[in-house]
Write an enzyme that holds these catalytic residues in place. Structure first.
Site, short mmCIF file in Angstrom:
data_model
loop_
_atom_site.label_atom_id
_atom_site.label_comp_id
_atom_site.label_asym_id
_atom_site.label_seq_id
_atom_site.Cartn_x
_atom_site.Cartn_y
_atom_site.Cartn_z
N LYS A 1 0.87 -1.10 -0.09
CA LYS A 1 -0.09 -0.12 0.07
C LYS A 1 1.12 1.20 0.00
O LYS A 1 0.83 2.08 -0.71
CB LYS A 1 -1.07 -0.02 1.33
CG LYS A 1 -1.56 1.23 1.58
CD LYS A 1 -2.52 1.50 2.90
CE LYS A 1 -1.88 1.50 4.26
NZ LYS A 1 -1.45 2.86 4.41
N ASN A 2 1.83 1.37 1.03
CA ASN A 2 2.52 2.56 1.19
C ASN A 2 3.69 2.75 0.18
O ASN A 2 4.19 3.69 0.00
CB ASN A 2 3.27 2.77 2.59
CG ASN A 2 2.10 2.84 3.57
OD1 ASN A 2 1.01 3.11 3.21
ND2 ASN A 2 2.61 2.64 4.84
N ARG B 1 -4.93 10.43 4.66
CA ARG B 1 -3.90 11.62 4.90
C ARG B 1 -2.83 11.45 3.74
O ARG B 1 -2.24 12.47 3.38
CB ARG B 1 -3.07 11.21 6.17
CG ARG B 1 -3.83 11.57 7.42
CD ARG B 1 -3.03 11.37 8.29
NE ARG B 1 -1.61 12.21 8.03
CZ ARG B 1 -1.60 13.59 8.63
NH1 ARG B 1 -2.60 13.99 9.13
NH2 ARG B 1 -0.39 14.03 8.16
N CYS C 1 -5.30 13.03 13.25
CA CYS C 1 -5.82 11.53 12.90
C CYS C 1 -5.56 10.81 14.27
O CYS C 1 -5.10 11.24 15.20
CB CYS C 1 -5.40 10.99 11.77
SG CYS C 1 -3.59 10.20 11.91
N ARG D 1 0.14 14.51 13.33
CA ARG D 1 0.64 14.47 11.99
C ARG D 1 0.76 15.78 11.44
O ARG D 1 0.18 15.75 10.21
CB ARG D 1 0.09 13.31 11.23
CG ARG D 1 -0.02 11.82 12.32
CD ARG D 1 -0.47 10.76 11.44
NE ARG D 1 0.28 10.32 10.45
CZ ARG D 1 -0.29 9.30 9.71
NH1 ARG D 1 -1.54 8.81 9.73
NH2 ARG D 1 0.40 8.81 8.49
N PRO D 2 1.54 16.67 11.67
CA PRO D 2 1.89 17.84 10.95
C PRO D 2 2.31 17.62 9.56
O PRO D 2 2.89 16.62 9.46
CB PRO D 2 2.57 18.73 11.67
CG PRO D 2 3.27 17.94 12.78
CD PRO D 2 2.45 16.76 12.88
N ILE D 3 2.43 18.56 8.49
CA ILE D 3 3.05 18.41 7.22
C ILE D 3 3.92 19.69 7.24
O ILE D 3 4.14 20.05 5.99
CB ILE D 3 2.13 18.25 6.08
CG1 ILE D 3 1.06 19.50 5.92
CG2 ILE D 3 1.34 17.13 6.18
CD1 ILE D 3 0.58 19.65 4.55
N ASP D 4 4.45 20.10 8.14
CA ASP D 4 5.56 21.23 8.04
C ASP D 4 6.54 21.06 7.36
O ASP D 4 7.21 21.83 6.70
CB ASP D 4 5.64 21.93 9.87
CG ASP D 4 6.35 20.71 10.22
OD1 ASP D 4 5.55 19.57 10.44
OD2 ASP D 4 7.26 20.97 10.81
N GLN D 5 7.22 19.93 7.37
CA GLN D 5 8.29 19.40 6.79
C GLN D 5 8.30 19.61 5.22
O GLN D 5 9.11 20.06 4.38
CB GLN D 5 8.80 18.07 7.36
CG GLN D 5 9.32 18.05 8.58
CD GLN D 5 10.44 19.16 9.12
OE1 GLN D 5 11.38 19.21 8.44
NE2 GLN D 5 9.87 20.00 10.17
N ASP E 1 4.26 0.67 12.44
CA ASP E 1 3.17 0.00 11.77
C ASP E 1 2.99 -1.36 12.23
O ASP E 1 2.16 -2.33 11.72
CB ASP E 1 3.31 0.02 10.22
CG ASP E 1 3.06 1.49 9.86
OD1 ASP E 1 2.42 2.36 10.48
OD2 ASP E 1 3.16 1.59 8.47
N ARG F 1 -8.55 -0.78 4.48
CA ARG F 1 -7.79 0.42 4.00
C ARG F 1 -6.59 -0.07 3.62
O ARG F 1 -5.82 0.24 2.71
CB ARG F 1 -7.55 1.64 5.08
CG ARG F 1 -8.90 2.44 5.36
CD ARG F 1 -8.59 3.39 6.05
NE ARG F 1 -7.29 4.25 5.65
CZ ARG F 1 -6.50 5.31 6.18
NH1 ARG F 1 -7.08 5.49 7.45
NH2 ARG F 1 -5.70 5.57 5.44
#
Ligand code: EPU
Length: 417
Positions: free
Chosen positions: A22-23, A92, A116, A121-125, A304, A396
């Site tokens: 998946k990933n 996400r 979540c 889980r920020p996306i600042d990077q 995971d 999922r």
């Protein structure tokens, strides 16, 4: 809403084949946005998250067709570089379209994912990196609006290794003007698989799998035709399913070099794991021995698989200490495992698991994918019947999990609620 019902107590035996990752598939599908024409993906798992990304691309104007395990994405007619809240909130990983859109179309509008179940889980990077490449980023009304003329190469040092952050920046830099150097990158196999796919499109990327990735931007990319790598988290989950039941299973497609940390811990807990020509065979002890572990970015023990190994340790001889360092809220399975008789105490990022002699089946429910998998594993070991509710979490990320476990002898079935 479907549920999964398990009558526990049967050791698993036989062979099982794992599906495509998946990933690894998600960023590769997002990368198809980088080139006009039809990209082809082979061995794509049939999962809700893959369908969600497909819908997102269709919404932008792409054509997406699936025939068995082969998915075709024609990104020629993409006209609306936008990912709406309705789709991003359900997955996400939708944020992976941001880099490709801004670098190919010079603009993107992507909903901020929000928190979540497993953490903030920020996306600042991701955003810091795109700004360093010359994108103008504005946050308004819950959306990231990114604009740029052609992006230009830059050196970007991530504050921490982020998997999708590394992937997003690699894709953005692939079409930038000049050389980009990404430092403190995530080293996961899925990052390597994406770099290989980008190189197959005509990209010039070196160093994926190490913490420094160098990308020489090119003027245009062509569509790719790629085979998806096997899902190492599904493989680890199945090894642990064998472990918790005291079984003997050949997990076909499992790659030892993707699973070093998990294999080491399973061996420490008493399993015999041997590489075979096309997979890994696990012969589990009647009862695992307690082991301590700590999650960390690859090649450390994967977050995971934390919930699944914890389920195994809930019936171990002795007490184990589990430290979760990647996400701040990834112990949601603990309460449910406790309802099945597990003895687990949490203190911040640490859980102490005291092995019990037996688990007892119960109705349980979890709020994320891997937590749900751990409850299925616990159900395989427990006395009596376990019903895992909200199976859409499992759907999922696990393709036909109940059918695979059934084929290994588990007494498991999907029931319509
Ligand atoms: N982080 C930041 N800022 C950022 C990005 C990340 O602070 O801009 C933090 C996160 O909050 C987290 C840590 O960095 O604490 C690592 O997160 P990462 O960005 O690596 O996670 P991700 O890319 O969002 C991917 C997988 C997850 C997996 C993690 C960690 C995909 C699509 N998702 O998420 O998979 O848990 O890496 O290995 O690749 C799953 O499959 O169940 C799953 C959650």
């Amino acid at each position: 809403m479907d549920a999964i019902e398990i009558a526990g107590g049967k050791p698993l035996h036989g062979e099982v084949k794992i599906s495509g990752s998946k990933n690894a598939t998600l960023p590769q599908i997002a990368a198809s946005l980088l080139a006009p024409g039809t990209s082809i993906f082979r061995g794509v798992p049939e999962l809700a998250d893959i369908r969600t990304l497909g819908r997102l691309l269709v919404h932008m104007g792409a054509r997406v067709d699936r025939e068995g395990g082969t998915l075709r994405v024609d990104a020629s007619a993409v006209a609306k570089p936008e990912a709406t809240y309705e789709l991003v909130k359900t997955m996400r990983a939708s944020v992976l379209v941001l880099g490709p859109l801004v670098t190919r179309f010079g603009r993107a509008r992507v909903s901020l994912p929000g928190g979540c179940a497993i953490g903030a889980r920020p996306i600042d990077q991701h955003l810091k990196g795109l700004e360093a490449l010359g994108a103008k980023i504005e946050l308004s009304h819950g959306y990231v609006e990114a604009k740029a003329d052609r992006l230009r190469g830059a050196t970007i040092l991530f504050d921490l290794p982020t998997v999708t952050g590394t992937e997003n920046l690699m894709m953005a830099a692939a079409l930038a003007d000049g050389r980009s150097i990404l430092e403190n990158c995530a080293r996961e196999p899925e990052v390597i698989a994406l770099a290989e796919a980008l190189n197959a499109m005509g990209g010039r990327i070196a160093g994926a799998g190490t913490s420094v990735i160098t990308i020489d931007g090119v003027d245009a990319l062509r569509p790719m035709d790629v085979e998806v790598i096997p899902d190492r988290i599904e493989a680890g989950t199945l090894l642990m399913a064998a472990m918790i039941t005291g079984g003997d299973v050949l997990v076909r497609g499992a790659k030892a070099d993707h699973l070093d940390a998990a294999i080491a811990k399973l061996r420490e807990a008493g399993a015999k794991i041997t590489p075979e020509s096309d997979g890994l065979r696990v012969i589990a002890p009647q009862k695992p021995t307690a082991v301590d572990f700590i999650t960390a970015p690859f090649p450390g023990f994967p977050t995971d698989l934390q919930a699944q190994l914890m389920a195994c340790l809930s019936v171990a001889k002795g007490a184990s200490r589990v430290v979760e360092t990647v996400f701040e809220n990834r112990f949601m399975h603990v309460q449910e495992l406790s309802r099945m008789g597990a003895d687990i105490a949490i203190d911040g990022h640490t859980a102490v698991v005291r092995g019990v002699t037996r688990l007892s089946g119960a109705p349980v429910m979890a709020t994320d994918l891997r937590a749900s998998a751990s409850l299925v594993l616990a159900g395989l070991r427990a006395e009596g019947t376990t019903t895992v509710q909200r199976v859409y979490h499992l759907d999922r990320g696990y393709e036909a999990l109940e059918a695979k476990l059934q084929a290994l002898g588990a007494n498991i079935r999907r029931v319509k609620a």
